[in-house]
Design a protein around this motif. Sequence first.
Motif, PDB file in Angstrom:
ATOM      1  N   TYR A   1       1.151  -1.135  -0.064  1.00 24.25           N
ATOM      2  CA  TYR A   1      -0.120  -0.269   0.073  1.00 24.25           C
ATOM      3  C   TYR A   1       1.316   1.270   0.082  1.00 24.25           C
ATOM      4  O   TYR A   1       1.925   1.456   0.519  1.00 24.25           O
TER       5      TYR A   1
ATOM      6  N   LEU B   1      -2.770  -3.096  -3.496  1.00 26.90           N
ATOM      7  CA  LEU B   1      -2.187  -4.148  -4.105  1.00 26.90           C
ATOM      8  C   LEU B   1      -2.096  -5.463  -3.737  1.00 26.90           C
ATOM      9  O   LEU B   1      -2.127  -5.335  -1.800  1.00 26.90           O
TER      10      LEU B   1
ATOM     11  N   TRP C   1      -1.752  -9.623  -4.563  1.00 25.76           N
ATOM     12  CA  TRP C   1      -1.660 -10.960  -4.965  1.00 25.76           C
ATOM     13  C   TRP C   1      -0.802 -11.703  -3.818  1.00 25.76           C
ATOM     14  O   TRP C   1      -0.533 -12.170  -3.427  1.00 25.76           O
TER      15      TRP C   1
END
Length: 166
Positions: free
Chosen positions: A110, A144, A146
């Motif tokens: 982040y 983000l 992932w």
Amino acid sequence: GDGITPCAPTNDGNCDYSDEDRARLKIPALGDYVTGFGNVGHSLTSSFQAQAQRQTKSFVFSVAYTFQNQNSSGIDMGNSSLGGDIYNPFQPNSDYGPDSWVSRHRVVAYGIFDLPFGTGKRYASSVSRWTDAIIGGGQAAINLFWKTGVGFTPFYVCGDCDPVLP
């Protein structure tokens, strides 16, 4: 008849236990009426975590990485607290392998930064208080998440083929 094939779709609907089926049962004379619960499960988790963060007066950025390798002999049945049935109760380690719902790699990042508009900033630094209240003091953020996919083991369930399970 009623068009419903009893038991297995093969073997002409014969539901008799084979010698192999009986060998897997704890008490063969009782068929599958006896369910055994035992403390035979075990697991091993190996993991690594790292995080980097940078912070200034007008900017924060963080990124974290996790590696996880998790194996167990417990069959994952979603939210079941008892797990699943062991395929071969005499060799519980035959079910040992990667847990179904664990991702091996994960990255979370982040960032938050001040926008350069308003009093004391690079752009529009000498605007009126009203204009500064509208365009000044803003921030922007980025997030983000992932991860790699989870393992998948195909299996077949035949609801009336018991005790022959996948």
